[in-house]
Design a protein around this motif. Structure first.
Motif, PDB file in Angstrom:
ATOM      1  N   GLY A 158      -7.751  -0.197  -4.376  1.00 40.39           N
ATOM      2  CA  GLY A 158      -8.689  -0.486  -5.436  1.00 40.39           C
ATOM      3  C   GLY A 158      -8.046  -0.366  -6.798  1.00 40.39           C
ATOM      4  O   GLY A 158      -6.779   0.198  -6.931  1.00 40.39           O
ATOM      5  N   LEU A 159      -8.695  -0.595  -8.061  1.00 39.40           N
ATOM      6  CA  LEU A 159      -8.058  -0.294  -9.138  1.00 39.40           C
ATOM      7  C   LEU A 159      -9.136  -0.143 -10.148  1.00 39.40           C
ATOM      8  O   LEU A 159     -10.316  -0.798 -10.061  1.00 39.40           O
ATOM      9  CB  LEU A 159      -7.076  -1.201  -9.768  1.00 39.40           C
ATOM     10  N   ALA A 160      -9.089   0.498 -11.331  1.00 36.45           N
ATOM     11  CA  ALA A 160     -10.132   0.409 -12.659  1.00 36.45           C
ATOM     12  C   ALA A 160      -9.307   0.247 -13.801  1.00 36.45           C
ATOM     13  O   ALA A 160      -8.019   0.622 -13.882  1.00 36.45           O
ATOM     14  CB  ALA A 160     -10.607   1.877 -12.503  1.00 36.45           C
ATOM     15  N   VAL A 161      -9.707  -0.733 -14.559  1.00 31.62           N
ATOM     16  CA  VAL A 161      -8.764  -1.013 -15.776  1.00 31.62           C
ATOM     17  C   VAL A 161      -9.750  -0.974 -17.153  1.00 31.62           C
ATOM     18  O   VAL A 161     -10.947  -1.504 -17.104  1.00 31.62           O
ATOM     19  CB  VAL A 161      -8.334  -2.710 -15.769  1.00 31.62           C
ATOM     20  N   GLY A 162      -9.295  -0.435 -17.924  1.00 31.61           N
ATOM     21  CA  GLY A 162     -10.152  -0.258 -19.279  1.00 31.61           C
ATOM     22  C   GLY A 162      -9.479   0.723 -20.417  1.00 31.61           C
ATOM     23  O   GLY A 162      -8.215   1.141 -20.208  1.00 31.61           O
ATOM     24  N   ARG A 163     -10.232   0.904 -21.290  1.00 28.43           N
ATOM     25  CA  ARG A 163      -9.991   1.847 -22.370  1.00 28.43           C
ATOM     26  C   ARG A 163     -11.043   2.927 -22.517  1.00 28.43           C
ATOM     27  O   ARG A 163     -11.976   2.470 -22.509  1.00 28.43           O
ATOM     28  CB  ARG A 163      -9.398   1.290 -23.576  1.00 28.43           C
ATOM     29  N   PRO A 164     -10.848   4.018 -23.128  1.00 25.28           N
ATOM     30  CA  PRO A 164     -12.002   5.151 -23.664  1.00 25.28           C
ATOM     31  C   PRO A 164     -13.071   4.414 -24.540  1.00 25.28           C
ATOM     32  O   PRO A 164     -12.511   3.713 -25.406  1.00 25.28           O
ATOM     33  CB  PRO A 164     -11.310   6.199 -24.032  1.00 25.28           C
ATOM     34  N   GLY A 165     -14.247   4.814 -24.040  1.00 22.94           N
ATOM     35  CA  GLY A 165     -15.227   4.276 -25.096  1.00 22.94           C
ATOM     36  C   GLY A 165     -15.757   2.672 -24.715  1.00 22.94           C
ATOM     37  O   GLY A 165     -16.686   2.515 -24.225  1.00 22.94           O
ATOM     38  N   PRO A 171       0.964  -1.211   0.026  1.00 26.23           N
ATOM     39  CA  PRO A 171       0.058   0.006  -0.017  1.00 26.23           C
ATOM     40  C   PRO A 171       0.804   1.324  -0.097  1.00 26.23           C
ATOM     41  O   PRO A 171       0.529   2.265  -0.590  1.00 26.23           O
ATOM     42  CB  PRO A 171      -0.869  -0.030   1.352  1.00 26.23           C
ATOM     43  N   LYS A 172       1.963   1.206   0.542  1.00 25.66           N
ATOM     44  CA  LYS A 172       2.507   2.516   0.927  1.00 25.66           C
ATOM     45  C   LYS A 172       3.291   2.869  -0.651  1.00 25.66           C
ATOM     46  O   LYS A 172       3.796   4.076  -0.665  1.00 25.66           O
ATOM     47  CB  LYS A 172       3.895   2.307   1.736  1.00 25.66           C
ATOM     48  N   LYS A 173       3.500   1.851  -1.477  1.00 20.78           N
ATOM     49  CA  LYS A 173       3.963   2.534  -2.853  1.00 20.78           C
ATOM     50  C   LYS A 173       2.856   2.599  -3.684  1.00 20.78           C
ATOM     51  O   LYS A 173       3.168   2.849  -4.917  1.00 20.78           O
ATOM     52  CB  LYS A 173       4.789   0.900  -3.356  1.00 20.78           C
ATOM     53  N   ILE A 174       1.694   2.683  -3.635  1.00 17.26           N
ATOM     54  CA  ILE A 174       0.474   2.889  -4.311  1.00 17.26           C
ATOM     55  C   ILE A 174      -0.093   4.420  -4.200  1.00 17.26           C
ATOM     56  O   ILE A 174      -0.806   4.463  -3.284  1.00 17.26           O
ATOM     57  CB  ILE A 174      -0.702   1.943  -4.270  1.00 17.26           C
ATOM     58  N   PRO A 175       0.054   5.160  -4.995  1.00 17.41           N
ATOM     59  CA  PRO A 175      -0.560   6.439  -5.008  1.00 17.41           C
ATOM     60  C   PRO A 175      -2.177   6.537  -5.432  1.00 17.41           C
ATOM     61  O   PRO A 175      -2.550   5.647  -6.671  1.00 17.41           O
ATOM     62  CB  PRO A 175       0.312   7.534  -5.928  1.00 17.41           C
ATOM     63  N   GLY A 176      -2.894   7.279  -4.943  1.00 20.95           N
ATOM     64  CA  GLY A 176      -4.284   7.196  -5.259  1.00 20.95           C
ATOM     65  C   GLY A 176      -4.664   7.961  -6.474  1.00 20.95           C
ATOM     66  O   GLY A 176      -4.270   9.190  -6.532  1.00 20.95           O
ATOM     67  N   GLY A 177      -5.511   7.604  -7.413  1.00 20.68           N
ATOM     68  CA  GLY A 177      -5.860   8.047  -8.615  1.00 20.68           C
ATOM     69  C   GLY A 177      -4.768   8.273  -9.709  1.00 20.68           C
ATOM     70  O   GLY A 177      -4.953   9.061 -10.622  1.00 20.68           O
ATOM     71  N   ASP A 178      -3.588   7.602  -9.347  1.00 19.96           N
ATOM     72  CA  ASP A 178      -2.518   7.767 -10.581  1.00 19.96           C
ATOM     73  C   ASP A 178      -2.863   6.627 -11.646  1.00 19.96           C
ATOM     74  O   ASP A 178      -3.636   5.639 -11.435  1.00 19.96           O
ATOM     75  CB  ASP A 178      -1.279   7.364 -10.163  1.00 19.96           C
ATOM     76  N   THR A 209      -4.708   3.267 -10.097  1.00 24.16           N
ATOM     77  CA  THR A 209      -4.629   2.799  -8.954  1.00 24.16           C
ATOM     78  C   THR A 209      -5.411   3.714  -7.750  1.00 24.16           C
ATOM     79  O   THR A 209      -5.121   4.855  -8.037  1.00 24.16           O
ATOM     80  CB  THR A 209      -2.999   2.726  -8.524  1.00 24.16           C
ATOM     81  N   LEU A 210      -6.394   2.766  -7.145  1.00 23.84           N
ATOM     82  CA  LEU A 210      -7.030   3.710  -6.130  1.00 23.84           C
ATOM     83  C   LEU A 210      -6.455   3.641  -4.598  1.00 23.84           C
ATOM     84  O   LEU A 210      -6.395   2.393  -4.198  1.00 23.84           O
ATOM     85  CB  LEU A 210      -8.341   3.415  -6.121  1.00 23.84           C
ATOM     86  N   HIS A 211      -6.380   4.458  -3.941  1.00 21.29           N
ATOM     87  CA  HIS A 211      -5.811   4.322  -2.829  1.00 21.29           C
ATOM     88  C   HIS A 211      -6.451   5.279  -1.654  1.00 21.29           C
ATOM     89  O   HIS A 211      -6.110   6.619  -1.844  1.00 21.29           O
ATOM     90  CB  HIS A 211      -4.350   4.514  -2.464  1.00 21.29           C
ATOM     91  N   ASN A 212      -7.393   4.775  -0.854  1.00 20.41           N
ATOM     92  CA  ASN A 212      -8.080   5.582   0.091  1.00 20.41           C
ATOM     93  C   ASN A 212      -7.631   5.204   1.460  1.00 20.41           C
ATOM     94  O   ASN A 212      -7.087   4.085   1.763  1.00 20.41           O
ATOM     95  CB  ASN A 212      -9.443   5.674  -0.312  1.00 20.41           C
ATOM     96  N   ALA A 213      -8.477   5.771   2.431  1.00 24.98           N
ATOM     97  CA  ALA A 213      -8.245   5.314   3.832  1.00 24.98           C
ATOM     98  C   ALA A 213      -9.390   5.280   4.613  1.00 24.98           C
ATOM     99  O   ALA A 213     -10.569   5.698   4.219  1.00 24.98           O
ATOM    100  CB  ALA A 213      -7.495   6.618   4.477  1.00 24.98           C
TER     101      ALA A 213
END
Length: 591
Positions: A313-320, A250-257, A289-293
């Motif tokens: 958490g995370l989100a994976v995809g491409r536009p459209g 977790p400490k290596k994961i920035p949120g929203g990057d 990459t999603l990192h919250n508290a």
């Protein structure tokens, strides 16, 4: 937003294990160190900044899908494209999809998942395990919600009432379920296909006035089995592209990057469960990459006192348009190796890379498989994982007994040769190290070794052989989901640290002290031996105190068996000779 760089990380448990190996190395090479006076040492891109906003919770569900509210749009002026017909449901509804391994509850509010129950597993209360973290999901999003860089659009996509393709409240796999929504030029379609495995197919399209929108399917808020700070700290973000597999704490994961590039799969994991997105086309993907508290009470009796824990958490995809599969299930070798990933080149074409064996994976994986298969075989007879560990430890100790005897014989030979080696060193001590005549000293000692059939490092080999066994047990207990919540006498979970009264850590320390005390160390200075006899058990106890109870059971039992073996060996002629040499050396030191 800058591209997410892949930092290297090492978990706290890995550091603990390295400390264990360091201490074992001290034991192995300590005697040689203290005998030195007798013996010679023969594609990057940027994205918009992301923010996270809470998502609304669902209201009471209806037993069947609600009818869609559809309104016709007026045609545009000549030459203009007409806006799409608005499509949205009038009320909220739920649809349950079930197969042999899961029961998933979808809500048409956001066309997302409210509950994802794995039938084969229980939570700490003994109820079927729901992998949706209800507290975190209510704040940061539910599984299969859509993540966008625009928080207002994100809220709209995940709070709108979609029109489901079926009116039935429940489906049994194999099945398909589609949700549709459109309004003011925004059109969204989510289609899911289900079979009898832990994997489902996800097909999502999001367009605004015909233009693709960057809205990606997400698993945004950890797992439902995470109830403690330690459970959240065990989270990882991970991905694989061909031969490159990475795991990040977790400490290596920035949120929203965002990381743009090629991925065979990407996901997040807890200690025992994982959610992995497997794109149909691995190229030109966006992984957010999603990192919250979230506040977690360190003490269950003091719920008002909380400390922040990392929710990954995370989100994976491409536009459209995004087409991918999603594996949600246990981090077991059986489950992950059964999921084909045909896009992988140069490595095994499945999800086995999800199971993280650390930096020593080349050694740990085969040992893990061997130990785990053996343990499961024994479990088939004992029907208890604690007793399976006890019996397997006994078998391993018996197999390693010849190595202990070999170790004692090697040490005895070295002690018999020690006076002659010391005499040779005394003969050449007047010469500097740079003097060519020092080479003659080394040659004489080498000839002595050959004549007396002595190998100066042979005594270390048995302990070196045992190190991989210890590491394999550590990794097995970290990854073997069968040991999750496994009971044995007073221990409620062999895969986690023992709680009060800490019997096994205490037994391990005391037994290690007795082993050190009973083992003749003829080549070690008595004062140094006394220090090692006390300090080594205390240091090992400090490290093992918060490690898995199953690992302490293995180590404590190994020490108890070693005490019995050593007591018997001390009564043999070999043992008596070793003790006499040690006593003689002690008498010389006292003079």
């Amino acid at each position: 937003m800058p591209e997410y760089k892949s930092p290297q990380s090492e978990s706290g448990n890995e550091r603990h294990l390295l400390l264990v190996f360091l201490l074992l190395a001290v034991v192995i090479f300590g005697s040689q160190f203290f005998m030195k006076k007798f013996l010679p040492q023969p594609p990057a891109s940027t994205a918009q900044p992301a923010s996270t906003s809470p998502q609304g919770t669902s209201s009471a569900a209806q037993p069947a899908a609600a009818p869609a509210a559809v309104s016709a749009q007026k045609p545009g002026k000549p030459g203009q494209q007409a806006a799409p017909t608005a499509k949205q449901a009038a009320t909220e509804s739920e649809t349950v999809v079930e197969n042999n391994v899961y029961r998933i509850t979808f809500t048409n509010r956001g066309a997302q998942v409210k509950s994802w129950v794995l039938k084969a597993f229980k939570d700490d209360a003994g109820k079927p395990l729901d992998l949706v973290n209800s507290a975190a999901s209510a704040r940061y999003g539910y599984p299969l919600s859509l993540w966008t860089y625009d928080p207002d659009l994100r809220d709209k996509l995940n709070s709108a009432l979609y029109v489901p393709s079926v009116s039935a409240p429940a489906l049994t796999a194999p099945a398909a379920l589609t949700f549709e929504y459109s309004d003011s030029g925004l059109t969204v379609r989510k289609t899911f296909h289900f079979d009898q495995s832990y994997v489902l197919s996800v097909d999502v399209s999001v367009f605004q006035n015909g233009a693709p929108v960057s809205a990606y399917p997400a698993w945004p808020a950890g797992f439902g089995d995470q109830a403690t700070l330690a459970a959240y700290a065990a989270s990882q973000f991970e991905y694989q592209y061909n031969t490159d597999t990475e795991h990040f704490a977790p400490k290596k994961i920035p949120g929203g990057d965002t990381r743009h590039g090629s991925f065979n799969w990407a996901g997040v994991s807890g200690s025992y469960f994982t959610a992995i997105f497997i794109p149909d086309n691995p190229d030109n993907l966006s992984v957010v990459t999603l990192h919250n508290a979230i506040g977690v009470a360190p003490d269950a009796s003091k719920q008002n006192e909380t400390k922040p824990a990392s929710v990954l958490g995370l989100a994976v995809g491409r536009p459209g348009h995004t087409s991918e599969r999603l594996f949600v299930g246990p981090k077991s070798l059986d489950a992950t190796e059964s999921v084909p990933v045909p896009t992988i080149v140069g490595a095994d074409k499945d999800l086995r890379g999800v199971v993280n064996f650390g930096s020593l994976g080349v050694i740990a994986r085969p040992l893990f498989a061997w130990r785990y298969i053996g343990l499961r075989w024994i479990f088939g007879y004992t029907h208890n994982w604690g007793w399976a560990i006890v019996l397997q430890t006994l078998l391993i100790s018996v197999v390693l007994l010849p190595l202990r005897i070999f170790q004692m014989k090697s040490a005895l030979k070295m002690q018999k040769a020690a006076p002659q080696i010391k005499a040779i060193q005394e003969k050449y001590k007047k010469y500097k190290m740079s003097d060519p005549r020092k080479a003659d000293m080394n040659k004489e000692i080498a000839d002595l070794y050959k004549r007396e059939n002595v190998n100066p490092i042979s005594g270390c080999l048995p302990l070196l052989v045992q190190m991989p066994f210890l590491f394999a047990y550590y990794r097995m207990l970290s990854n073997a989901i069968d040991l999750r919540q496994a009971h044995w006498f007073w221990i409620h979970d062999l895969s986690g640290p023992e709680s009060f009264p800490f019997v096994l850590p205490i037994v391990m320390v005391v037994s290690m002290f007795l082993v050190q005390k009973m083992t003749p160390q003829a080549g070690m200075d008595p004062a140094q031996q006394r220090m090692m006899t006390v300090m080594m058990p205390l240091m090992m106890g400090f490290i093992f105190f918060r490690l898995a109870a199953g690992l302490n059971l293995y180590y404590a039992e190994s020490n108890l068996i070693m005490i019995i073996q050593q007591a018997v060996m001390n009564r043999t002629s070999l043992g008596k000779e070793m003790k006499e040499l040690a006593a003689k050396r002690a008498r010389k030191k006292d003079k």
